[in-house]
Design a protein around this motif. Structure first.
Motif, PDB file in Angstrom:
ATOM      1  N   ILE A  38       1.008  -1.203  -0.048  1.00 41.44           N
ATOM      2  CA  ILE A  38      -0.068   0.111   0.036  1.00 41.44           C
ATOM      3  C   ILE A  38       0.798   1.205   0.079  1.00 41.44           C
ATOM      4  CG2 ILE A  38      -1.895  -0.959   1.092  1.00 41.44           C
ATOM      5  CD1 ILE A  38      -1.127   0.128   3.820  1.00 41.44           C
ATOM      6  N   GLY A  39       0.367   2.189  -0.420  1.00 40.91           N
ATOM      7  CA  GLY A  39       1.154   3.630  -0.619  1.00 40.91           C
ATOM      8  C   GLY A  39       0.375   4.426  -1.370  1.00 40.91           C
ATOM      9  N   GLY A  40       0.986   5.855  -1.684  1.00 41.81           N
ATOM     10  CA  GLY A  40       0.285   6.582  -2.251  1.00 41.81           C
ATOM     11  C   GLY A  40       0.736   6.392  -3.759  1.00 41.81           C
ATOM     12  N   GLY A  41      -0.225   6.992  -4.728  1.00 44.90           N
ATOM     13  CA  GLY A  41      -0.007   6.676  -5.963  1.00 44.90           C
ATOM     14  C   GLY A  41      -0.807   5.751  -6.968  1.00 44.90           C
ATOM     15  N   ASP A  42      -1.467   4.941  -6.128  1.00 41.99           N
ATOM     16  CA  ASP A  42      -2.177   3.777  -6.792  1.00 41.99           C
ATOM     17  C   ASP A  42      -3.683   4.111  -7.005  1.00 41.99           C
ATOM     18  OD1 ASP A  42      -3.589   1.532  -7.707  1.00 41.99           O
ATOM     19  OD2 ASP A  42      -2.868   0.096  -5.902  1.00 41.99           O
ATOM     20  N   TRP A  43      -4.123   4.474  -8.259  1.00 39.88           N
ATOM     21  CA  TRP A  43      -5.505   4.820  -8.420  1.00 39.88           C
ATOM     22  C   TRP A  43      -6.380   3.696  -9.239  1.00 39.88           C
ATOM     23  CZ3 TRP A  43      -7.398   8.534  -5.654  1.00 39.88           C
ATOM     24  CH2 TRP A  43      -6.445   9.692  -5.236  1.00 39.88           C
ATOM     25  N   SER A  44      -5.738   2.458  -9.184  1.00 39.76           N
ATOM     26  CA  SER A  44      -6.478   1.544 -10.042  1.00 39.76           C
ATOM     27  C   SER A  44      -7.675   1.186  -9.588  1.00 39.76           C
ATOM     28  CB  SER A  44      -5.683   0.271  -9.991  1.00 39.76           C
ATOM     29  OG  SER A  44      -4.228   0.543 -10.598  1.00 39.76           O
ATOM     30  N   SER A  45      -8.613   0.628 -10.363  1.00 37.65           N
ATOM     31  CA  SER A  45     -10.092   0.287  -9.895  1.00 37.65           C
ATOM     32  C   SER A  45      -9.797  -1.427  -9.068  1.00 37.65           C
ATOM     33  CB  SER A  45     -10.940   0.178 -10.936  1.00 37.65           C
ATOM     34  OG  SER A  45     -10.495  -0.757 -11.954  1.00 37.65           O
ATOM     35  N   ASP A  46     -10.602  -1.644  -8.371  1.00 37.96           N
ATOM     36  CA  ASP A  46     -10.774  -2.899  -7.539  1.00 37.96           C
ATOM     37  C   ASP A  46      -9.407  -2.979  -6.891  1.00 37.96           C
ATOM     38  OD1 ASP A  46     -13.306  -3.562  -8.508  1.00 37.96           O
ATOM     39  OD2 ASP A  46     -12.549  -4.135 -10.298  1.00 37.96           O
ATOM     40  N   ARG A  47      -8.975  -2.088  -6.312  1.00 36.92           N
ATOM     41  CA  ARG A  47      -7.594  -2.128  -5.362  1.00 36.92           C
ATOM     42  C   ARG A  47      -8.234  -1.488  -3.946  1.00 36.92           C
ATOM     43  NH1 ARG A  47      -3.083  -4.091  -5.453  1.00 36.92           N
ATOM     44  NH2 ARG A  47      -1.881  -2.403  -5.236  1.00 36.92           N
ATOM     45  N   ASP A 162       5.101  -0.087  11.256  1.00 35.77           N
ATOM     46  CA  ASP A 162       3.971  -1.161  11.630  1.00 35.77           C
ATOM     47  C   ASP A 162       2.816  -0.828  10.780  1.00 35.77           C
ATOM     48  OD1 ASP A 162       2.533   1.346  12.699  1.00 35.77           O
ATOM     49  OD2 ASP A 162       3.025   0.825  14.767  1.00 35.77           O
ATOM     50  N   ALA A 163       1.753  -1.756  10.728  1.00 38.96           N
ATOM     51  CA  ALA A 163       0.768  -1.449   9.903  1.00 38.96           C
ATOM     52  C   ALA A 163      -0.157  -0.195  10.051  1.00 38.96           C
ATOM     53  CB  ALA A 163      -0.412  -2.836  10.162  1.00 38.96           C
ATOM     54  N   ARG A 164      -0.364   0.184  11.247  1.00 38.35           N
ATOM     55  CA  ARG A 164      -1.186   1.283  11.510  1.00 38.35           C
ATOM     56  C   ARG A 164      -0.489   2.558  10.778  1.00 38.35           C
ATOM     57  NH1 ARG A 164      -2.127   5.928  14.346  1.00 38.35           N
ATOM     58  NH2 ARG A 164      -4.363   6.275  15.137  1.00 38.35           N
ATOM     59  N   THR A 165       0.831   2.761  10.981  1.00 42.50           N
ATOM     60  CA  THR A 165       1.891   3.592  10.577  1.00 42.50           C
ATOM     61  C   THR A 165       1.690   3.619   8.966  1.00 42.50           C
ATOM     62  OG1 THR A 165       3.035   3.816  12.357  1.00 42.50           O
ATOM     63  CG2 THR A 165       4.048   5.049  10.390  1.00 42.50           C
ATOM     64  N   ALA A 166       1.792   2.504   8.406  1.00 45.26           N
ATOM     65  CA  ALA A 166       1.578   2.364   7.091  1.00 45.26           C
ATOM     66  C   ALA A 166       0.336   2.670   6.449  1.00 45.26           C
ATOM     67  CB  ALA A 166       1.928   0.676   6.479  1.00 45.26           C
ATOM     68  N   ILE A 167      -0.797   2.407   6.808  1.00 42.00           N
ATOM     69  CA  ILE A 167      -1.860   2.864   6.691  1.00 42.00           C
ATOM     70  C   ILE A 167      -1.979   4.439   6.739  1.00 42.00           C
ATOM     71  CG2 ILE A 167      -4.508   2.816   7.116  1.00 42.00           C
ATOM     72  CD1 ILE A 167      -3.936  -0.065   8.333  1.00 42.00           C
ATOM     73  N   GLN A 168      -1.471   4.940   7.816  1.00 41.53           N
ATOM     74  CA  GLN A 168      -1.527   6.536   7.994  1.00 41.53           C
ATOM     75  C   GLN A 168      -0.714   7.131   7.140  1.00 41.53           C
ATOM     76  OE1 GLN A 168       0.047   7.419  11.945  1.00 41.53           O
ATOM     77  NE2 GLN A 168      -0.166   9.843  11.530  1.00 41.53           N
ATOM     78  N   TRP A 169       0.423   6.628   6.722  1.00 45.60           N
ATOM     79  CA  TRP A 169       1.482   7.434   5.631  1.00 45.60           C
ATOM     80  C   TRP A 169       0.725   7.415   4.282  1.00 45.60           C
ATOM     81  CZ3 TRP A 169       7.354   6.678   5.663  1.00 45.60           C
ATOM     82  CH2 TRP A 169       7.585   6.970   6.948  1.00 45.60           C
ATOM     83  N   LEU A 171      -2.799   7.226   3.558  1.00 45.65           N
ATOM     84  CA  LEU A 171      -3.862   8.084   3.581  1.00 45.65           C
ATOM     85  C   LEU A 171      -3.426   9.487   3.715  1.00 45.65           C
ATOM     86  CD1 LEU A 171      -6.427   6.496   6.043  1.00 45.65           C
ATOM     87  CD2 LEU A 171      -6.467   6.271   3.317  1.00 45.65           C
ATOM     88  N   GLU A 172      -2.336   9.825   4.444  1.00 45.31           N
ATOM     89  CA  GLU A 172      -1.740  11.265   4.377  1.00 45.31           C
ATOM     90  C   GLU A 172      -1.475  11.558   2.926  1.00 45.31           C
ATOM     91  OE1 GLU A 172       1.521  11.085   7.309  1.00 45.31           O
ATOM     92  OE2 GLU A 172       0.293  11.416   9.017  1.00 45.31           O
ATOM     93  N   TRP A 173      -0.670  10.853   2.195  1.00 44.32           N
ATOM     94  CA  TRP A 173      -0.523  10.977   0.695  1.00 44.32           C
ATOM     95  C   TRP A 173      -1.652  11.150  -0.009  1.00 44.32           C
ATOM     96  CZ3 TRP A 173      -1.560   9.573  -4.278  1.00 44.32           C
ATOM     97  CH2 TRP A 173      -0.439  10.147  -5.188  1.00 44.32           C
ATOM     98  N   TYR A 174      -2.800  10.323   0.288  1.00 43.07           N
ATOM     99  CA  TYR A 174      -3.819  10.730  -0.686  1.00 43.07           C
ATOM    100  C   TYR A 174      -4.490  12.039  -0.359  1.00 43.07           C
ATOM    101  CZ  TYR A 174      -3.793   6.294  -2.860  1.00 43.07           C
ATOM    102  OH  TYR A 174      -3.264   5.318  -3.913  1.00 43.07           O
ATOM    103  N   ARG A 175      -4.357  12.421   0.846  1.00 42.58           N
ATOM    104  CA  ARG A 175      -4.980  13.667   1.226  1.00 42.58           C
ATOM    105  C   ARG A 175      -4.508  14.920   0.882  1.00 42.58           C
ATOM    106  NH1 ARG A 175      -8.207  12.671   6.996  1.00 42.58           N
ATOM    107  NH2 ARG A 175      -9.795  13.553   5.778  1.00 42.58           N
ATOM    108  N   GLN A 176      -3.154  14.817   0.225  1.00 43.69           N
ATOM    109  CA  GLN A 176      -2.304  15.958  -0.369  1.00 43.69           C
ATOM    110  C   GLN A 176      -3.204  16.262  -1.680  1.00 43.69           C
ATOM    111  OE1 GLN A 176       0.139  17.207   1.730  1.00 43.69           O
ATOM    112  NE2 GLN A 176      -0.600  15.495   2.890  1.00 43.69           N
ATOM    113  N   PRO A 177      -2.858  17.648  -1.899  1.00 43.23           N
ATOM    114  CA  PRO A 177      -3.489  18.171  -3.155  1.00 43.23           C
ATOM    115  C   PRO A 177      -2.466  17.628  -4.218  1.00 43.23           C
ATOM    116  CG  PRO A 177      -3.139  20.099  -1.676  1.00 43.23           C
ATOM    117  CD  PRO A 177      -2.566  18.928  -0.839  1.00 43.23           C
ATOM    118  N   ARG A 178      -3.252  17.214  -5.284  1.00 43.23           N
ATOM    119  CA  ARG A 178      -2.602  16.355  -6.395  1.00 43.23           C
ATOM    120  C   ARG A 178      -1.191  17.280  -6.787  1.00 43.23           C
ATOM    121  NH1 ARG A 178      -5.081  12.036  -9.401  1.00 43.23           N
ATOM    122  NH2 ARG A 178      -6.991  11.950  -8.555  1.00 43.23           N
ATOM    123  N   ASP A 179      -1.302  18.593  -6.764  1.00 42.67           N
ATOM    124  CA  ASP A 179       0.001  19.292  -7.113  1.00 42.67           C
ATOM    125  C   ASP A 179       1.158  19.070  -6.214  1.00 42.67           C
ATOM    126  OD1 ASP A 179      -0.950  21.032  -5.236  1.00 42.67           O
ATOM    127  OD2 ASP A 179      -0.448  22.910  -6.689  1.00 42.67           O
TER     128      ASP A 179
END
Length: 195
Positions: A38-47, A162-169, A171-179
Motif C-alpha cells: 500500500i502507499g500513495g499513487g495507486d489509483w487502479s480500480s478494484d484495489r 507497523d501496519a497502522r503507520t503504513a496505513i496512516q502514511w 492516507l496522508e499521501w492521498y489527502r495531499q493536493p494533487r500538485d
C-alpha cells in the motif's frame, strides 16, 4: 501463481546459473516477493486502498468483498528498501544472495481486510463500510502471510513501519493536493530513510 513463479525461477537458477558456479558464468539470480503493498499513487480500480480513498472522499460506504481475509499489509517503501538491499548485496556477493526472499510486515502486520478498512476510517475521521461478499464471486485466498525471517537473517532487512503507520502514511499521501503529492512522496522517503 507467486509460489509457482518462485519454483520456475529456482529451477532456472539451478539449471542455468547455479550459485555454486557463479565464478564460471558470472550471473546471479534472486527472486523477491512483497506483501500486499500500500502507499500513495495507486489509483487502479478494484484495489482496496484506492477504493477506500474514493469512498471516503465521496462520503459513501466502502464496499468490502472479503472482510475476514488476512493479508500482509506493508508500505511500498518497505518493499523498495528490501529490493534495493537485496540488489546491492547480490551485486557484491552473487554466490551468497542468489535465492528467494520475502519482504513483508512483522506478524502483527498481517491484518484482516476489515481491520485495514476500520483503521483507515478511524484515521480519516469518518466513514463506514459494508460487506458485499457473495457466494458466486471469484475465489480469493482467505489467508496470505509471508515469512520474512530469511530477509532479516541474511540481508539484515526488517520492516520499519507497523501496519497502522503504513496505513496512516498512505492516507496522508492521498489527502495531499494533487500538485503536492510529488513533494510529499519525497518527504515520506526522507522520513523513512531517517528511521
Amino acid at each position: 501463481s507467486k509460489a509457482c513463479a518462485e519454483l520456475v525461477v529456482s529451477s532456472f537458477r539451478h539449471s542455468f546459473f547455479n550459485p555454486l558456479a557463479v565464478a564460471a558464468h558470472g550471473k546471479a539470480v534472486a527472486s523477491a516477493r512483497a506483501g500486499n503493498v500500500i502507499g500513495g499513487g495507486d489509483w487502479s480500480s478494484d484495489r482496496i486502498i484506492p477504493d477506500i480513498v474514493r469512498s471516503l472522499a465521496a462520503g459513501v460506504a466502502i464496499e468490502v468483498r472479503n472482510p475476514a481475509s488476512v493479508r500482509p499489509w506493508q508500505h511500498v517503501l518497505e518493499s523498495i528498501a528490501g529490493y534495493l538491499r537485496l540488489g546491492g548485496l547480490l551485486a557484491e556477493q552473487p554466490a551468497i544472495y542468489g535465492r528467494a526472499y520475502n519482504f513483508g510486515p512483522r506478524p502483527e502486520g498481517h491484518l484482516t481486510v476489515k481491520e485495514l478498512v476500520e483503521e483507515a476510517i478511524a484515521l480519516w475521521g469518518c466513514g463506514a463500510w459494508k460487506d458485499i461478499s457473495s457466494a458466486g464471486a471469484p475465489h480469493e485466498a482467505g489467508l496470505l502471510k509471508l515469512d520474512i525471517s530469511r530477509a532479516g537473517r541474511e540481508l539484515g532487512w526488517t520492516p520499519k513501519l507497523d501496519a497502522r503507520t503504513a496505513i496512516q502514511w498512505t492516507l496522508e499521501w492521498y489527502r495531499q493536493p494533487r500538485d503536492q503529492q510529488g513533494n510529499f512522496t519525497f518527504q515520506q522517503i526522507n522520513t523513512y530513510l531517517s528511521l
